[in-house]
Design an enzyme around this catalytic site. Structure first.
Site, short mmCIF file in Angstrom:
data_model
loop_
_atom_site.label_atom_id
_atom_site.label_comp_id
_atom_site.label_asym_id
_atom_site.label_seq_id
_atom_site.Cartn_x
_atom_site.Cartn_y
_atom_site.Cartn_z
N HIS A 20 50.45 -44.36 9.50
CA HIS A 20 51.19 -44.07 10.72
C HIS A 20 52.48 -44.88 10.63
O HIS A 20 52.46 -46.03 10.24
CB HIS A 20 50.35 -44.51 11.93
N ARG A 43 58.99 -41.55 19.08
CA ARG A 43 59.96 -40.89 18.21
C ARG A 43 60.25 -39.49 18.74
O ARG A 43 61.39 -39.04 18.75
CB ARG A 43 59.44 -40.82 16.77
#
Ligand SMILES: Cc1cc2nc3c(=O)[nH]c(=O)nc-3n(C[C@H](O)[C@H](O)[C@H](O)COP(=O)(O)OP(=O)(O)OC[C@H]3O[C@@H](n4cnc5c(N)ncnc54)[C@H](O)[C@@H]3O)c2cc1C
Ligand code: FES
Lengths: 558, 257
Positions: free
Chosen positions: A239, A260
């Protein structure tokens, strides 16, 4: 010397109590209420494992404008087309019914639109907003409700018991397992008509990792030692945004992808928005594997942040926006002394999930008679990369499948041999009887650094070869390590037993990564930077005796 | 920084326990509280001593495994925070900290800071779930719930079952825990059919387990890492009273019939 041990006879032995194990227990009971079921968990019942940690949510095609076909396409595209198509199809086609079941039969309650429909949010790599969630606490909701449902059905529950190894008869059929009661240090032999592995993988053999502390790739190691075939072991997902904090070991805990998605920026130590150089079009919204690898390359090149990470910055979105939309993330950062809403925060890629695992068919049968597998312990569903939101979908869907099929596939009880039970117990006890040798914590730290540096986000042939050798010598050192000889709640002993499995699985990851001479999904070889479909649109299998084989991807027939 | 720790050490339920003093010189302000104990444990192991046993798993404040008293406060000084999420920068050099397990007769000792909280499991098993006849699968979107109820239920559902509420309560009552379950399930449409039986059965189990009775002191709310409100106890009491009256009414009708 192993002391007296208890023998338990049961129809169905379930190792692991995450989403997969709990739903298997519920379904098996409902399909066959007379079945004697035993659920074993290494941590506390209902509390351990990663299903609880799910923040993001659960992918299911519920909306009329969405379709299971689209979900399927997204899933195999993310998997770089090496997913087992039958398993991927089963995942997406059954997920909507399982979401429905979680609500109606088990009492889960997911976030709603004001008009009462289930709210679904956007997640990376998906062509439709299909991620069902409950705020950022989706996993707690699923685990709490499933735990209640299991209590209601009252199977035998053995908590803080760890499975050590499987028991097999002379034909190699699995007939139960030997467990260690962590609290008392006593052994328990379970003789079972069917055994389900659902211990949830867990790539905690990397220096920076995000999986729950109780997970140590136990199921994969246990299955492999008993002779099961594995696939896609090179596929470990990192991740991109694990939180890091100086010399804290809290390192790796995940900051969710939505940051994000919402427009967060990533900067290196020099203040450059480095994603411009790696994916000029999608930038920070590029896929997990690309962002994680890019960050890693920046750090490796010496352009990292002071604590060897990069910065994620969401402050330009406005503090109020961040606080409103990511309350859990803001709290997590503030607990550690960071102000996510107003300032850049240091993050690093973190090992998150193992796509590889035991081979299984659409009825959750492994290649070994009597042994079934579901959840993260299994391979094939996600191919080379897992979509965010498909993990908990996998564990719950395949837990249901296991619970539906096992009662009809269950065979007679086969006798277990005392000698085999004693041998497994003796092996576990060995370090308690030795003197000298080094600390398991040192060996662990070396393994974690080695895996991070040589078998991590960017790999190459010589490094992988070297890693194989080093892992072997770490294994030999572990075999000489000694541990204070008390049995009750001996944390160091548990660490030793974890390490034994980590080291085995680490070797299999490196071996598989050597065999795949191309780059695909989460596996990246700097010496073979592109995908080579001609040779490698295949799965890497590892059979007994570390026999490696490449075979074509299984197509969809249903 | 340097800390003086006094830790409750107890080999097993059969042994007597005692506070043991440790001087911990290698504490970094970036550490979490449990990491600080990890480091202590590694030192103890290196010296050939038994490490301090404590439960933990996620270290993210969501599994409910961790929990002990720090200077008499469940989960320590930070409100709304489990010990695994508590950070050492809230302490200062030279601090003296007393670490003790949850103390309640319904939570028997296991070892050191670990207690057996399976009484909570049995309370859930006595009725803390929904039962719906398995029907034909319909569209999951078919259970519309007003958003307001959903939000209330969500707050109550945040309980992670850590046991801090019991440890903090002078009566060692389990009202906040049980109330959270009853309020949560009672707010959902799926939880309606057994709503009142649930309240009666769970309350009976709470008594069987030997938890104390709630006298509305509110210490539980103050330490709850998920900040569950006392309101859930009021909701539980309402369901319980209503259920008791209905039961009495039924008995009365049966007798007169
Ligand atoms: C931080 C984090 C966030 C995540 N977020 C998401 C998300 O938003 N969406 C998504 O889809 N997926 C997410 N995932 C992935 C998801 O959690 C997993 O795919 C899924 O929960 C695995 O379920 P499982 O049932 O296979 O295993 P788990 O839920 O991990 O359960 C494993 C069980 O096995 C037990 N066990 C382990 N070893 C042994 C042993 N030796 N003996 C007996 N028992 C044992 C454990 O105690 C535990 O009960 C996330 C993962 C992490 C780590
Ligand atoms: S360890 Fe999970 S809540 Fe603290």
């Amino acid at each position: 010397m192993i002391g007296t041990y208890e023998v338990v006879e049961t129809d169905l032995l379930i190792l692991g109590g995450g989403g997969a194990g709990l739903l298997a227990a519920i379904h098996a009971h409902d399909n066959a209420p007379d079945l004697d079921i035993t659920v074993v968990v290494k941590a506390l019942f209902g509390k351990g494992g990663c299903t609880r940690l799910v923040q993001g949510g659960y992918n299911a095609a519920l909306d009329a404008a969405d379709s299971v076909e689209r979900h399927f396409e997204d899933t195999i595209k993310a998997g770089s087309f090496i997913n087992d198509r039958e398993l991927a199809w089963l995942l997406v086609s059954r997920a909507p019914a399982v979401v429905d079941e979680l609500e109606k039969r088990h009492g889960c309650y997911f976030d709603r639109h004001p008009d009462g429909r289930i709210h679904q949010k956007a997640f990376a790599g998906q062509s439709f907003d299909r991620t069902v969630h409950k705020g950022d606490l989706t996993g707690i909701e699923i685990m709490n409700r499933l735990t209640e449902q299991v209590f209601k059905r009252a199977p035998r529950i053995l908590e803080e018991h760890r499975a050590l190894d499987l028991l097999t008869d002379s034909n190699g059929s699995v007939c139960g397992a030997v467990l260690l009661d962590i609290r008392t240090g006593r052994f328990v032999a379970v003789n079972a008509r069917a055994t389900l592995l659902a211990t949830g993988g867990g790539p905690n053999m990397y220096r920076i990792a995000a999986a729950a502390a109780d997970k140590a790739c136990d199921g994969i190691a246990i299955g492999y030692r008993a002779g099961a075939e594995l696939m896609d072991m090179e596929m470990v997902q990192f991740h991109p945004t694990g939180l890091i904090a100086a010399d804290s070991r809290m390192t790796g805990t995940v900051l969710e992808e939505g940051l994000r998605g919402a427009g967060g920026h990533l900067f290196n130590g020099r203040g450059e928005r480095f994603m411009e150089r790696y994916d000029a079009v999608r930038l920070e919204r590029s896929t997990r594997d690309v962002v994680a690898r890019s960050s890693y390359l920046e750090i490796r090149a010496g352009r990292g942040s002071p604590n060897n990470g990069v910065f994620i910055d969401v402050s330009h979105l406005g503090a109020e926006f961040v606080i409103r939309n990511f309350p859990g993330m803001v709290k997590r950062c503030s607990d550690m002394g960071f102000d996510l809403a107003r300032k850049p925060v240091e993050v690093s890629p973190t090992a998150h999930f193992i796509m590889g695992g035991l081979c299984m068919d659409t009825e959750t049968r492994s290649r070994l008679d009597g042994l079934f597998v579901a959840g993260e312990d299994a391979g094939g569903v996600h191919g080379a990369n897992r979509l965010g939101g498909n993990g908990v979908a996998e564990s719950t869907v395949f837990g249901c499948v296991a619970g539906d099929t096992i009662p009809s596939l269950i065979s007679r009880l086969r006798k277990v041999s005392d000698a085999q039970i004693e041998q497994i117990a003796m092996e576990a006890l060995a370090p308690l009887t030795r003197n000298g040798g080094e600390s398991v914590f040192e060996i662990k730290a070396e393994m974690q650094n080695l895996m991070w540096d040589k078998v991590g986000l960017v790999r190459n042939g010589p490094d992988l070869q070297a890693a194989m050798g080093e892992l072997e010598s770490l294994t030999e050192r572990l075999e000489r390590a000694s541990i204070r000889s008390f049995r009750k709640y001996n944390l160091e002993w548990q660490e030793y037993l974890n390490l034994k499995n980590f080291l085995l699985v680490s070797r299999l990851v490196a071996l598989s990564a050597l065999a795949r001479e191309d780059s695909r999904g989460s596996h990246y070889r700097s010496d073979f930077p592109g995908a080579n479909d001609e040779r490698f649109l295949k799965n890497v299998y590892i059979g007994p005796g570390q026999k490696v084989e490449l075979r074509p991807v299984r197509e969809r027939h249903s | 920084m340097r800390l003086i720790l006094h830790v409750w050490r107890q080999k097993s339920p059969a042994h007597a326990g005692q506070m043991v003093r440790y001087e911990h010189k290698q504490v970094s302000t970036h550490m979490s509280f449990l990491e600080m104990l990890d480091v202590l444990n590694e030192e103890l192991i290196a010296k050939g001593e038994e490490p301090v046993a404590f439960d933990h798993d996620c270290r993210e404040g969501i599994c409910g495994s961790c929990g002990f008293m720090i200077n008499g406060v469940a989960h320590g000084p930070q409100p709304g925070t489990t010990v695994c999420q508590l950070h050492m920068r809230h302490f200062k050099d030279g601090d003296e900290l007393y670490l003790e397990p949850w103390r309640a007769s319904a939570f028997p000792a296991v070892k050191d800071l670990v207690v057996d909280r399976s009484a909570f499991d049995r309370i859930i098993a006595s009725g803390g779930f929904i039962s719906v006849a398995a029907g034909s699968p319909q569209d999951a979107n078919c259970i519309p719930v007003p958003k307001e109820n959903a939000d209330l239920a969500m707050d109550a559902a945040a309980c992670i079952g850590c046991g801090a509420c019991v440890a903090a309560c002078p009566n060692a009552a389990a009202a906040l825990f049980t109330g959270a379950k009853i309020a949560h399930l009672g707010l959902l449409p799926q939880g309606q059919p057994e709503r009142y039986d649930r309240a009666l059965n769970m309350a009976a189990q709470v008594r069987t387990e030997g938890f104390g009775s709630c006298t509305n002191i509110g210490e539980c709310e103050a330490v709850c890492p998920k900040e569950i409100k006392l309101e859930v106890i009021a909701r539980m009491n309402r369901d319980f009273i209503k259920a008791s009256w209905t039961q009495r009414g039924d008995a009365f009708r049966n007798e007169s019939a």
